[in-house]
Write a protein that holds these residues in place. Structure first.
Motif, PDB file in Angstrom:
ATOM      1  N   ASP A   1       0.254  -6.817 -11.084  1.00 36.99           N
ATOM      2  CA  ASP A   1      -0.982  -6.037 -11.102  1.00 36.99           C
ATOM      3  C   ASP A   1      -0.896  -4.840 -10.163  1.00 36.99           C
ATOM      4  O   ASP A   1      -1.427  -3.764 -10.458  1.00 36.99           O
ATOM      5  CB  ASP A   1      -2.175  -6.913 -10.724  1.00 36.99           C
ATOM      6  N   LEU A   2      -0.254  -5.020  -9.036  1.00 35.78           N
ATOM      7  CA  LEU A   2      -0.071  -3.918  -8.097  1.00 35.78           C
ATOM      8  C   LEU A   2       0.765  -2.808  -8.726  1.00 35.78           C
ATOM      9  O   LEU A   2       0.378  -1.627  -8.701  1.00 35.78           O
ATOM     10  CB  LEU A   2       0.613  -4.434  -6.829  1.00 35.78           C
ATOM     11  N   ILE A   3       1.906  -3.177  -9.307  1.00 32.00           N
ATOM     12  CA  ILE A   3       2.786  -2.167  -9.897  1.00 32.00           C
ATOM     13  C   ILE A   3       2.115  -1.499 -11.095  1.00 32.00           C
ATOM     14  O   ILE A   3       2.228  -0.279 -11.281  1.00 32.00           O
ATOM     15  CB  ILE A   3       4.136  -2.794 -10.301  1.00 32.00           C
TER      16      ILE A   3
ATOM     17  N   LEU B   1       9.060   2.834 -10.988  1.00 35.65           N
ATOM     18  CA  LEU B   1       8.224   1.716 -10.554  1.00 35.65           C
ATOM     19  C   LEU B   1       8.627   0.478 -11.331  1.00 35.65           C
ATOM     20  O   LEU B   1       8.793   0.530 -12.549  1.00 35.65           O
ATOM     21  CB  LEU B   1       6.745   2.032 -10.778  1.00 35.65           C
ATOM     22  N   ALA B   2       8.792  -0.646 -10.634  1.00 35.88           N
ATOM     23  CA  ALA B   2       9.280  -1.851 -11.300  1.00 35.88           C
ATOM     24  C   ALA B   2       8.681  -3.109 -10.683  1.00 35.88           C
ATOM     25  O   ALA B   2       8.473  -3.181  -9.469  1.00 35.88           O
ATOM     26  CB  ALA B   2      10.811  -1.923 -11.207  1.00 35.88           C
TER      27      ALA B   2
ATOM     28  N   GLU C   1      -7.631  -0.721 -17.782  1.00 30.35           N
ATOM     29  CA  GLU C   1      -8.773  -1.505 -17.299  1.00 30.35           C
ATOM     30  C   GLU C   1      -8.357  -2.450 -16.174  1.00 30.35           C
ATOM     31  O   GLU C   1      -9.117  -2.676 -15.228  1.00 30.35           O
ATOM     32  CB  GLU C   1      -9.394  -2.298 -18.456  1.00 30.35           C
ATOM     33  N   ARG C   2      -7.161  -2.998 -16.266  1.00 30.30           N
ATOM     34  CA  ARG C   2      -6.675  -3.874 -15.195  1.00 30.30           C
ATOM     35  C   ARG C   2      -6.501  -3.081 -13.894  1.00 30.30           C
ATOM     36  O   ARG C   2      -6.806  -3.579 -12.799  1.00 30.30           O
ATOM     37  CB  ARG C   2      -5.348  -4.532 -15.578  1.00 30.30           C
ATOM     38  N   ALA C   3      -6.005  -1.864 -14.008  1.00 31.06           N
ATOM     39  CA  ALA C   3      -5.836  -1.022 -12.823  1.00 31.06           C
ATOM     40  C   ALA C   3      -7.182  -0.635 -12.219  1.00 31.06           C
ATOM     41  O   ALA C   3      -7.334  -0.611 -10.988  1.00 31.06           O
ATOM     42  CB  ALA C   3      -5.035   0.227 -13.184  1.00 31.06           C
TER      43      ALA C   3
ATOM     44  N   GLY D   1       0.786  -1.223   0.000  1.00 36.18           N
ATOM     45  CA  GLY D   1       0.000   0.000   0.000  1.00 36.18           C
ATOM     46  C   GLY D   1       0.819   1.273   0.000  1.00 36.18           C
ATOM     47  O   GLY D   1       0.267   2.369  -0.147  1.00 36.18           O
ATOM     48  N   GLY D   2       2.140   1.162   0.187  1.00 33.01           N
ATOM     49  CA  GLY D   2       3.021   2.316   0.060  1.00 33.01           C
ATOM     50  C   GLY D   2       2.861   3.392   1.124  1.00 33.01           C
ATOM     51  O   GLY D   2       3.174   4.559   0.884  1.00 33.01           O
TER      52      GLY D   2
END
Length: 297
Positions: free
Chosen positions: A84-86, A183-184, A126-128, A64-65
């Protein structure tokens, strides 16, 4: 309530003056709910980190950062093995308006939830959108995948809705904080090996114990094993020798102390927030290992 080891009170204390040069002058609220998230102690950890950070901030178990958003450093590398998170972070950074517009079109009810949960969109935006919708409508905000990598958390119901993501400006503020941030999708070792003098690494891995190697709650289809815990300690100690300040949150489990010797853990305690009813929320004890370069020869 939070308890600190007496000899470490100054490490997470609030008395020192902070040089804010490496930071933007704001912090923002995380847009994701995340199991084991550090919102409850983010302010203190961000303060501790800000005293040491003069170059790049690394967070290789992003989740969650909460710590990143508490810091809002100008130079950071954020990573996780969860693609999916990244991707969600990338789309929030780059296309916040599209994310918000897509979320506003989705109905929040049990039937819609299970329909969206079954979908596997190819488009990255859409995935996000799906990821954020499920995060804000699933039971307890839990993120859990089965062994086949499928999201399997039941519908949360009640007042759970993604509306606050745009109503409270969470997406737009997060997008601003993420501008220029790397971001990676990556294993922690690869990212941590990049750190140098003046950098700070904060690690918050899934807590796994020797005797519980195959029974620990899964947040991804692959467990973070005890061998991974051993590998993390070795990578962290190598980073320390390069002059990197390293903090590692972990389970309150004594064998971990051997991995980080001679550094002693700060002991913390908090209430679990997974259950809806407070009487079922058990106390969780945790360690934080603070690896300070000037404390080694």
């Amino acid at each position: 309530m939070v308890f600190y080891a007496q000899h470490h009170e100054s490490v997470l204390g609030e008395s020192a003056t902070i040089d804010r040069t490496p930071f933007d002058k704001f912090s923002v609220k995380p847009f994701l709910k995340w199991p084991g998230g550090k919102r409850w102690i983010a302010q203190k950890l961000a303060l501790c980190i800000s005293k040491r950070l003069s170059n790049r901030y690394y967070e290789p178990f992003l989740g969650g950062g909460a710590i990143f958003f508490g810091l809002c450093p100008r130079k950071a590398t954020l990573s996780d093995i969860n693609s999916d998170l990244i991707n969600t972070y990338i789309q929030v950074r780059d296309k916040p308006e599209e994310i918000i517009d897509g979320l506003k079109k989705l109905s929040v009810d049990k039937e819609s939830y299970y329909h969206i949960r079954k979908e596997e969109p190819k488009d990255l935006v859409e995935r996000a959108i799906r990821f954020l919708y499920l995060n804000r409508t699933a039971f307890g905000g839990i993120y859990r995948l089965n062994l086949n990598g499928k999201f399997n958390v039941p519908y949360g119901g009640g007042s759970r809705t993604p509306e606050l993501l745009w109503r409270d400006g969470l997406i737009k503020r997060a997008s601003h904080a993420l501008q220029g941030i790397e971001l990676a999708v990556s294993d922690f070792e690869k990212m941590m090996n990049k750190s140098r003098y003046g950098d700070v690494i904060y690690c918050d891995p899934t807590y796994t114990m020797i005797h519980n190697n195959n029974k620990f709650i899964r947040y991804n289809e692959k467990n973070f094993s005890w061998k991974d815990q051993e590998r993390l300690s070795l990578v962290a100690l190598r980073a320390l020798k390069r002059g990197t300040f390293v903090l590692i949150s972990n389970a309150s489990y004594y064998p971990l102390c051997e991995l980080y010797h001679p550094f002693k853990p700060i002991k913390l305690a908090r209430k679990s927030l997974v259950s809806r009813k407070s009487k079922f929320r058990r106390e969780i004890q945790e360690y934080i290992f603070v690896l300070t370069p000037d404390e080694i020869e």
